[in-house]
Design a protein around this motif. Structure first.
Motif, PDB file in Angstrom:
ATOM      1  N   THR A 143      48.413  71.639  42.486  1.00  0.00           N
ATOM      2  CA  THR A 143      49.510  72.513  42.863  1.00  0.00           C
ATOM      3  C   THR A 143      49.107  73.954  42.531  1.00  0.00           C
ATOM      4  O   THR A 143      48.153  74.181  41.783  1.00  0.00           O
ATOM      5  N   PRO A 144      49.835  74.948  43.059  1.00  0.00           N
ATOM      6  CA  PRO A 144      49.559  76.331  42.647  1.00  0.00           C
ATOM      7  C   PRO A 144      49.646  76.519  41.129  1.00  0.00           C
ATOM      8  O   PRO A 144      48.902  77.308  40.562  1.00  0.00           O
ATOM      9  N   LEU A 145      50.537  75.771  40.462  1.00  0.00           N
ATOM     10  CA  LEU A 145      50.648  75.883  39.005  1.00  0.00           C
ATOM     11  C   LEU A 145      49.367  75.428  38.321  1.00  0.00           C
ATOM     12  O   LEU A 145      48.961  76.010  37.306  1.00  0.00           O
ATOM     13  N   HIS A 146      48.729  74.382  38.833  1.00  0.00           N
ATOM     14  CA  HIS A 146      47.444  73.954  38.278  1.00  0.00           C
ATOM     15  C   HIS A 146      46.450  75.123  38.264  1.00  0.00           C
ATOM     16  O   HIS A 146      45.755  75.357  37.259  1.00  0.00           O
ATOM     17  N   LEU A 147      46.378  75.845  39.391  1.00  0.00           N
ATOM     18  CA  LEU A 147      45.428  76.951  39.498  1.00  0.00           C
ATOM     19  C   LEU A 147      45.798  78.088  38.559  1.00  0.00           C
ATOM     20  O   LEU A 147      44.929  78.663  37.888  1.00  0.00           O
ATOM     21  N   ALA A 148      47.087  78.435  38.497  1.00  0.00           N
ATOM     22  CA  ALA A 148      47.530  79.523  37.628  1.00  0.00           C
ATOM     23  C   ALA A 148      47.285  79.181  36.162  1.00  0.00           C
ATOM     24  O   ALA A 148      46.893  80.043  35.367  1.00  0.00           O
TER      25      ALA A 148
ATOM     26  N   ILE B 231      56.363  75.192  46.988  1.00  0.00           N
ATOM     27  CA  ILE B 231      55.763  75.553  45.701  1.00  0.00           C
ATOM     28  C   ILE B 231      54.906  74.435  45.126  1.00  0.00           C
ATOM     29  O   ILE B 231      54.045  74.675  44.277  1.00  0.00           O
ATOM     30  N   ASN B 232      55.110  73.219  45.610  1.00  0.00           N
ATOM     31  CA  ASN B 232      54.381  72.069  45.073  1.00  0.00           C
ATOM     32  C   ASN B 232      53.322  71.526  46.032  1.00  0.00           C
ATOM     33  O   ASN B 232      52.851  70.397  45.864  1.00  0.00           O
ATOM     34  N   PHE B 233      52.945  72.337  47.019  1.00  0.00           N
ATOM     35  CA  PHE B 233      51.952  71.875  47.989  1.00  0.00           C
ATOM     36  C   PHE B 233      50.636  71.552  47.277  1.00  0.00           C
ATOM     37  O   PHE B 233      50.202  72.280  46.381  1.00  0.00           O
ATOM     38  N   LEU B 234      50.007  70.463  47.683  1.00  0.00           N
ATOM     39  CA  LEU B 234      48.753  70.042  47.068  1.00  0.00           C
ATOM     40  C   LEU B 234      47.570  70.492  47.921  1.00  0.00           C
ATOM     41  O   LEU B 234      47.587  70.323  49.142  1.00  0.00           O
ATOM     42  N   ASN B 235      46.555  71.063  47.281  1.00  0.00           N
ATOM     43  CA  ASN B 235      45.362  71.458  48.021  1.00  0.00           C
ATOM     44  C   ASN B 235      44.391  70.283  48.125  1.00  0.00           C
ATOM     45  O   ASN B 235      44.743  69.145  47.813  1.00  0.00           O
ATOM     46  N   HIS B 236      43.154  70.554  48.551  1.00  0.00           N
ATOM     47  CA  HIS B 236      42.199  69.472  48.800  1.00  0.00           C
ATOM     48  C   HIS B 236      41.784  68.742  47.522  1.00  0.00           C
ATOM     49  O   HIS B 236      41.220  67.651  47.584  1.00  0.00           O
TER      50      HIS B 236
ATOM     51  N   HIS C  48      42.184  64.251  39.158  1.00  0.00           N
ATOM     52  CA  HIS C  48      41.671  63.710  37.902  1.00  0.00           C
ATOM     53  C   HIS C  48      42.801  63.179  37.008  1.00  0.00           C
ATOM     54  O   HIS C  48      42.551  62.791  35.866  1.00  0.00           O
ATOM     55  N   GLY C  49      44.028  63.200  37.545  1.00  0.00           N
ATOM     56  CA  GLY C  49      45.164  62.714  36.775  1.00  0.00           C
ATOM     57  C   GLY C  49      45.685  63.707  35.756  1.00  0.00           C
ATOM     58  O   GLY C  49      46.423  63.337  34.834  1.00  0.00           O
ATOM     59  N   LYS C  50      45.331  64.992  35.897  1.00  0.00           N
ATOM     60  CA  LYS C  50      45.719  66.022  34.934  1.00  0.00           C
ATOM     61  C   LYS C  50      46.960  66.774  35.417  1.00  0.00           C
ATOM     62  O   LYS C  50      47.030  67.213  36.570  1.00  0.00           O
ATOM     63  N   THR C  51      47.918  66.962  34.516  1.00  0.00           N
ATOM     64  CA  THR C  51      49.044  67.849  34.797  1.00  0.00           C
ATOM     65  C   THR C  51      48.600  69.288  34.563  1.00  0.00           C
ATOM     66  O   THR C  51      47.526  69.545  34.003  1.00  0.00           O
ATOM     67  N   ALA C  52      49.441  70.241  34.959  1.00  0.00           N
ATOM     68  CA  ALA C  52      49.129  71.649  34.697  1.00  0.00           C
ATOM     69  C   ALA C  52      49.047  71.903  33.195  1.00  0.00           C
ATOM     70  O   ALA C  52      48.240  72.721  32.736  1.00  0.00           O
ATOM     71  N   LEU C  53      49.877  71.211  32.419  1.00  0.00           N
ATOM     72  CA  LEU C  53      49.831  71.346  30.961  1.00  0.00           C
ATOM     73  C   LEU C  53      48.474  70.911  30.428  1.00  0.00           C
ATOM     74  O   LEU C  53      47.879  71.589  29.582  1.00  0.00           O
ATOM     75  N   ALA C  54      47.971  69.808  30.912  1.00  0.00           N
ATOM     76  CA  ALA C  54      46.659  69.311  30.469  1.00  0.00           C
ATOM     77  C   ALA C  54      45.542  70.274  30.877  1.00  0.00           C
ATOM     78  O   ALA C  54      44.588  70.483  30.124  1.00  0.00           O
ATOM     79  N   VAL C  55      45.673  70.876  32.057  1.00  0.00           N
ATOM     80  CA  VAL C  55      44.672  71.841  32.527  1.00  0.00           C
ATOM     81  C   VAL C  55      44.658  73.076  31.627  1.00  0.00           C
ATOM     82  O   VAL C  55      43.597  73.563  31.221  1.00  0.00           O
TER      83      VAL C  55
ATOM     84  N   ARG D 212      55.268  67.726  36.564  1.00  0.00           N
ATOM     85  CA  ARG D 212      54.659  66.411  36.334  1.00  0.00           C
ATOM     86  C   ARG D 212      53.581  66.072  37.361  1.00  0.00           C
ATOM     87  O   ARG D 212      52.930  65.023  37.259  1.00  0.00           O
ATOM     88  N   ALA D 213      53.363  66.937  38.350  1.00  0.00           N
ATOM     89  CA  ALA D 213      52.346  66.675  39.376  1.00  0.00           C
ATOM     90  C   ALA D 213      50.964  66.591  38.735  1.00  0.00           C
ATOM     91  O   ALA D 213      50.636  67.367  37.831  1.00  0.00           O
ATOM     92  N   VAL D 214      50.159  65.655  39.209  1.00  0.00           N
ATOM     93  CA  VAL D 214      48.803  65.488  38.662  1.00  0.00           C
ATOM     94  C   VAL D 214      47.771  65.724  39.761  1.00  0.00           C
ATOM     95  O   VAL D 214      48.008  65.427  40.924  1.00  0.00           O
ATOM     96  N   ASP D 215      46.620  66.285  39.350  1.00  0.00           N
ATOM     97  CA  ASP D 215      45.537  66.518  40.295  1.00  0.00           C
ATOM     98  C   ASP D 215      44.724  65.238  40.483  1.00  0.00           C
ATOM     99  O   ASP D 215      45.097  64.176  39.978  1.00  0.00           O
TER     100      ASP D 215
END
Length: 326
Positions: free
Chosen positions: A136-141, A127-132, A166-173, A161-164
């Motif tokens: 995470t999938p949560l970032h996209l959703a 569920i926490n796999f990172l794309n390119h 750009h250093g953004k969490t899903a909450l920040a996105v 707490r995973a960050v993309d």
């Protein structure tokens, strides 16, 4: 296009023809000009019977096309749930190859295929796999603003707490994309899992049965929700909601995420109401009486007059015992 007879039969779902051809066929994984095998084309067309015949004959279930697409990925993109389930049952590789930009779960989220997302999670997809882009999938959703997808991922216990890159969490996105409902859902989840971790030794999983992070529209909490709305809109002054949020251990990021949805000079009223509803969500999941706690907490946080107003309203307008959801 470089298609063999087997390619064409598989592509068009002619399973009887596929069966006849396979009796004397040599190389069943011949590639056409796009690097597609007959098996890949059968899955792309949604032809499960053809796909099954080709797999039984030894087709490679994980072969990639020239565009680095796999059979599982094309089934997900086309929303073929039965074929996704079929491929999972045949032990298709859920971990993407290095040359693939997204995992199957990322693709299911991007294409808004909720049943496929659930199927992949049931198959223990990471569920926490990172794309390119390190998402995470949560970032996209969260970026899409899809509450149903976010709800499923939050309930499945994804890493908040995973960050993309750009250093953004899903909450920040979600906050950046102005998805206020998603912001509140993620904050509820962060506070719930923090509470659960804190009280792990005394954990009570009864609340998990009906766990939800969506907006509460239940009749059981209607009166307390109205009292909290009245508190936020008619009694709290600017900045006071943040004082309460700090008292209730909302993080700085959570407060900023709520505040980022600006609706005008009086948006602090809506910010306060959202914060209070998030607090209420935690109270109910902890099986606490919110009316009792709001009075006590307002007093401790330095809002004695407001606490008295709340108590007066609760004693005349309702039986406080009805506000606790068991």
């Amino acid at each position: 296009e470089g298609n063999t007879a087997l390619h064409l039969a598989a592509k068009n779902g002619h399973d009887e023809v596929v069966g006849i051809l396979l009796e004397q066929w040599g190389e069943i994984d011949d590639l056409n000009e796009n690097g597609e095998t007959p098996f890949y084309l059968s899955v792309e067309g949604g032809h499960e019977k053809c796909a099954e015949l080709l797999l039984e004959a030894g087709s490679d279930i994980n072969v990639l096309t020239q565009n680095n697409s796999s059979a599982l990925q094309i089934a997900i993109q086309n929303g073929h749930l039965s074929l996704v389930t079929f491929l999972i049952d045949k032990n298709v590789d859920l971990v993407p190859k290095p040359e693939q930009k997204n995992s199957p779960l990322h693709l299911a989220v991007t294409n808004n295929h909720l049943p496929v997302v659930k199927s992949l999670l049931d198959a223990n997809h990471d569920i926490n796999f990172l794309n390119h882009r390190q998402e995470t999938p949560l970032h996209l959703a969260a970026d899409l603003g899809n509450m149903e997808l976010v709800e499923v991922l939050l309930k499945a216990g994804c890493n908040l707490r995973a960050v993309d890159k750009h250093g953004k969490t899903a909450l920040a996105v979600a906050s950046r994309s102005n998805h206020a409902l998603i912001v509140d859902m993620i904050i509820k989840a962060e506070r719930y899992y923090a509470m659960k971790q804190e009280h792990l030794a005394h954990s009570d999983d009864r609340s998990d049965f009906s766990l939800s992070f969506k907006q509460d529209h239940s009749t059981q909490t209607k009166q307390i929700r109205f009292s909290l709305w009245n508190l936020a809109y008619n009694q709290l002054n600017p900045q006071e909601w943040k004082k309460l949020a700090v008292f209730w251990k909302f993080t700085g990021e959570q407060i900023r995420a709520i505040e980022e949805q600006w609706t005008g000079k009086k948006s602090y009223k809506e910010h306060g109401n959202r914060m209070l509803l998030i607090w209420l969500h935690g109270m109910l999941l902890a099986h606490q009486n919110p009316v009792k706690h709001i009075y006590k907490d307002l007093v401790e946080a330095g809002f004695q007059p407001l606490a008295e107003n709340i108590r007066a309203a609760s004693s005349t307008g309702m039986d406080s015992r009805k506000c606790a959801v068991s």
